[in-house]
Scaffold this motif. Structure first.
Motif, PDB file in Angstrom:
ATOM      1  N   LEU A 119       5.370  58.045  59.474  1.00 21.27           N
ATOM      2  CA  LEU A 119       6.154  57.483  60.498  1.00 21.27           C
ATOM      3  C   LEU A 119       7.431  57.366  59.924  1.00 21.27           C
ATOM      4  O   LEU A 119       8.609  57.833  60.714  1.00 21.27           O
ATOM      5  CB  LEU A 119       5.603  56.263  61.119  1.00 21.27           C
ATOM      6  N   VAL A 120       7.598  56.793  58.911  1.00 20.65           N
ATOM      7  CA  VAL A 120       8.765  56.314  58.243  1.00 20.65           C
ATOM      8  C   VAL A 120       9.790  57.749  57.883  1.00 20.65           C
ATOM      9  O   VAL A 120      10.824  58.031  58.275  1.00 20.65           O
ATOM     10  CB  VAL A 120       8.847  55.332  56.977  1.00 20.65           C
ATOM     11  N   GLY A 121       9.026  58.678  57.397  1.00 22.58           N
ATOM     12  CA  GLY A 121       9.608  59.868  56.824  1.00 22.58           C
ATOM     13  C   GLY A 121       9.894  60.829  57.796  1.00 22.58           C
ATOM     14  O   GLY A 121      11.070  61.140  57.928  1.00 22.58           O
ATOM     15  N   LEU A 122       9.302  61.129  58.759  1.00 24.25           N
ATOM     16  CA  LEU A 122       9.539  61.886  59.872  1.00 24.25           C
ATOM     17  C   LEU A 122      10.542  61.121  61.005  1.00 24.25           C
ATOM     18  O   LEU A 122      11.593  62.216  61.188  1.00 24.25           O
ATOM     19  CB  LEU A 122       8.079  62.125  60.599  1.00 24.25           C
ATOM     20  N   SER A 123      10.493  60.098  61.020  1.00 21.18           N
ATOM     21  CA  SER A 123      11.450  59.441  61.779  1.00 21.18           C
ATOM     22  C   SER A 123      12.719  59.299  61.331  1.00 21.18           C
ATOM     23  O   SER A 123      13.676  59.465  62.030  1.00 21.18           O
ATOM     24  CB  SER A 123      11.163  57.819  62.109  1.00 21.18           C
ATOM     25  N   ALA A 124      12.751  59.125  60.034  1.00 20.96           N
ATOM     26  CA  ALA A 124      13.976  59.363  59.469  1.00 20.96           C
ATOM     27  C   ALA A 124      14.739  60.812  59.397  1.00 20.96           C
ATOM     28  O   ALA A 124      15.766  60.861  59.505  1.00 20.96           O
ATOM     29  CB  ALA A 124      13.918  59.022  57.805  1.00 20.96           C
ATOM     30  N   GLY A 125      13.842  61.834  59.329  1.00 23.64           N
ATOM     31  CA  GLY A 125      14.450  63.062  59.385  1.00 23.64           C
ATOM     32  C   GLY A 125      15.112  63.320  61.024  1.00 23.64           C
ATOM     33  O   GLY A 125      16.224  63.895  61.168  1.00 23.64           O
ATOM     34  N   VAL A 126      14.392  62.729  61.970  1.00 26.53           N
ATOM     35  CA  VAL A 126      14.909  63.159  63.261  1.00 26.53           C
ATOM     36  C   VAL A 126      15.866  62.115  63.639  1.00 26.53           C
ATOM     37  O   VAL A 126      16.853  62.657  64.374  1.00 26.53           O
ATOM     38  CB  VAL A 126      13.560  62.608  64.303  1.00 26.53           C
ATOM     39  N   PHE A 127      16.018  61.112  62.959  1.00 24.05           N
ATOM     40  CA  PHE A 127      17.010  59.957  63.202  1.00 24.05           C
ATOM     41  C   PHE A 127      18.476  60.673  62.788  1.00 24.05           C
ATOM     42  O   PHE A 127      19.477  60.635  63.289  1.00 24.05           O
ATOM     43  CB  PHE A 127      16.759  58.678  62.486  1.00 24.05           C
ATOM     44  N   LEU A 179      19.515  51.233  57.331  1.00 29.92           N
ATOM     45  CA  LEU A 179      19.291  49.947  58.092  1.00 29.92           C
ATOM     46  C   LEU A 179      17.919  50.310  58.916  1.00 29.92           C
ATOM     47  O   LEU A 179      16.997  49.601  59.196  1.00 29.92           O
ATOM     48  CB  LEU A 179      20.145  49.401  59.250  1.00 29.92           C
ATOM     49  N   PHE A 180      18.015  51.429  59.563  1.00 30.45           N
ATOM     50  CA  PHE A 180      17.024  51.949  60.460  1.00 30.45           C
ATOM     51  C   PHE A 180      15.587  52.144  59.533  1.00 30.45           C
ATOM     52  O   PHE A 180      14.526  51.597  60.195  1.00 30.45           O
ATOM     53  CB  PHE A 180      17.217  53.324  61.172  1.00 30.45           C
ATOM     54  N   LEU A 181      15.648  52.646  58.471  1.00 33.94           N
ATOM     55  CA  LEU A 181      14.589  52.447  57.627  1.00 33.94           C
ATOM     56  C   LEU A 181      13.956  51.271  57.222  1.00 33.94           C
ATOM     57  O   LEU A 181      12.861  50.926  57.225  1.00 33.94           O
ATOM     58  CB  LEU A 181      14.991  53.251  56.090  1.00 33.94           C
ATOM     59  N   VAL A 182      14.837  50.203  56.793  1.00 31.84           N
ATOM     60  CA  VAL A 182      14.590  48.958  56.349  1.00 31.84           C
ATOM     61  C   VAL A 182      13.662  48.256  57.641  1.00 31.84           C
ATOM     62  O   VAL A 182      12.665  47.557  57.501  1.00 31.84           O
ATOM     63  CB  VAL A 182      15.508  47.920  55.936  1.00 31.84           C
ATOM     64  N   ILE A 183      14.363  48.268  58.782  1.00 36.42           N
ATOM     65  CA  ILE A 183      13.849  47.780  60.014  1.00 36.42           C
ATOM     66  C   ILE A 183      12.586  48.149  60.242  1.00 36.42           C
ATOM     67  O   ILE A 183      11.501  47.348  60.733  1.00 36.42           O
ATOM     68  CB  ILE A 183      14.818  48.022  61.254  1.00 36.42           C
ATOM     69  N   GLN A 184      12.520  49.590  60.230  1.00 35.71           N
ATOM     70  CA  GLN A 184      11.146  50.171  60.509  1.00 35.71           C
ATOM     71  C   GLN A 184       9.952  49.814  59.573  1.00 35.71           C
ATOM     72  O   GLN A 184       8.981  49.486  60.111  1.00 35.71           O
ATOM     73  CB  GLN A 184      11.450  51.687  60.618  1.00 35.71           C
ATOM     74  N   VAL A 185      10.506  49.715  58.317  1.00 32.81           N
ATOM     75  CA  VAL A 185       9.434  49.418  57.374  1.00 32.81           C
ATOM     76  C   VAL A 185       8.814  47.888  57.623  1.00 32.81           C
ATOM     77  O   VAL A 185       7.674  47.400  57.669  1.00 32.81           O
ATOM     78  CB  VAL A 185       9.679  49.456  56.094  1.00 32.81           C
ATOM     79  N   ILE A 186       9.794  46.902  57.823  1.00 30.22           N
ATOM     80  CA  ILE A 186       9.514  45.634  58.248  1.00 30.22           C
ATOM     81  C   ILE A 186       8.790  45.452  59.262  1.00 30.22           C
ATOM     82  O   ILE A 186       7.571  44.941  59.445  1.00 30.22           O
ATOM     83  CB  ILE A 186      10.495  44.959  58.219  1.00 30.22           C
ATOM     84  N   VAL A 187       8.863  46.158  60.352  1.00 29.66           N
ATOM     85  CA  VAL A 187       8.176  46.186  61.788  1.00 29.66           C
ATOM     86  C   VAL A 187       6.532  46.675  61.617  1.00 29.66           C
ATOM     87  O   VAL A 187       5.669  46.153  61.937  1.00 29.66           O
ATOM     88  CB  VAL A 187       8.821  46.924  62.901  1.00 29.66           C
TER      89      VAL A 187
END
Length: 213
Positions: A119-127, A179-187
């Motif tokens: 989720l983190v990897g693919l979401s980061a690419g789309v982001f 910031l998006f990556l950090v928040i996503q990992v925390i959530v």
């Protein structure tokens, strides 16, 4: 950046460029149907561990690089991509929804780390392809006072930018991505911890009558 890592990324980009059609078809199919297939097999308890590890550590990095490769304009006339070019990528968030829903709602996951990494990897690419470009354009406009000019009248006028303003805008975009990556990992971690505590509490409550008996 480490020279070895930079060389590896450069070699991967060259590999994608030399076999763009093949990797494009494979990457598109894996991205569009891979997350849903993982969820389906997980719920049926038929998901092989080898498939999960393959998707996590081979396909996800490859798809991430493919998404980043898509964000690199083939011509400096479109560097950075204009709004009508990068906004067509927003539907790429849709294939990730089934995996997000499963990750947030499932009481138990057999592969929480792998699914989170995917989720983190693919979401980061789309982001980076979508919201990242929105932030880049807004940050450039806020610093420069006007948006990026795409005239196309002459080759060197295709995308006129002030390099100092563009550098500042790219820094803002990179900060937003981090910031998006950090928040996503925390959530994601918080959700699984909460689900685990709920499961343990329910197990304790169900075992109390047996202990009293």
């Amino acid at each position: 950046m480490n020279r070895g890592l930079a060389r590896f990324i450069g070699d991967m980009f060259d590999l994608f460029a030399d076999h763009a059609l093949f990797f494009g078809i494979v990457g598109s199919l894996c991205f569009l149907f891979g997350p849903s297939l993982l969820v389906f097999l997980e719920r049926k308890e038929r998901l092989p561990r080898a498939v999960v590890w393959l998707f996590t550590f081979v396909l996800t990095p490859a798809i991430f690089l493919f998404l980043i490769f898509m964000a690199i304009p083939q011509s400096y006339c479109n560097d950075p991509l204009p709004h009508d070019a990068f906004r067509v990528f927003y539907p790429l968030f849709l294939p990730l929804i089934p995996l997000y829903v499963h990750y947030f709602r499932a009481e138990h996951l057999n592969h929480p780390f792998q699914f989170g990494f995917i989720l983190v990897g693919l979401s980061a690419g789309v982001f980076a392809l979508t919201i990242g470009y929105e932030i880049l354009h807004l940050a450039y406009q806020s610093v420069q006072g006007h948006g990026i000019v795409y005239s196309g009248a002459r080759a060197w006028e295709c995308a006129y930018v002030n390099h100092a303003s563009m550098s500042s805008a790219r820094d803002t975009r990179d900060t937003a991505l981090n910031l998006f990556l950090v928040i996503q990992v925390i959530v994601l971690v918080a959700v699984r911890i909460r689900k685990r505590r709920q499961r343990l509490n329910s197990e304790d409550e169900s075992s109390e009558p047996d202990i009293g008996a």
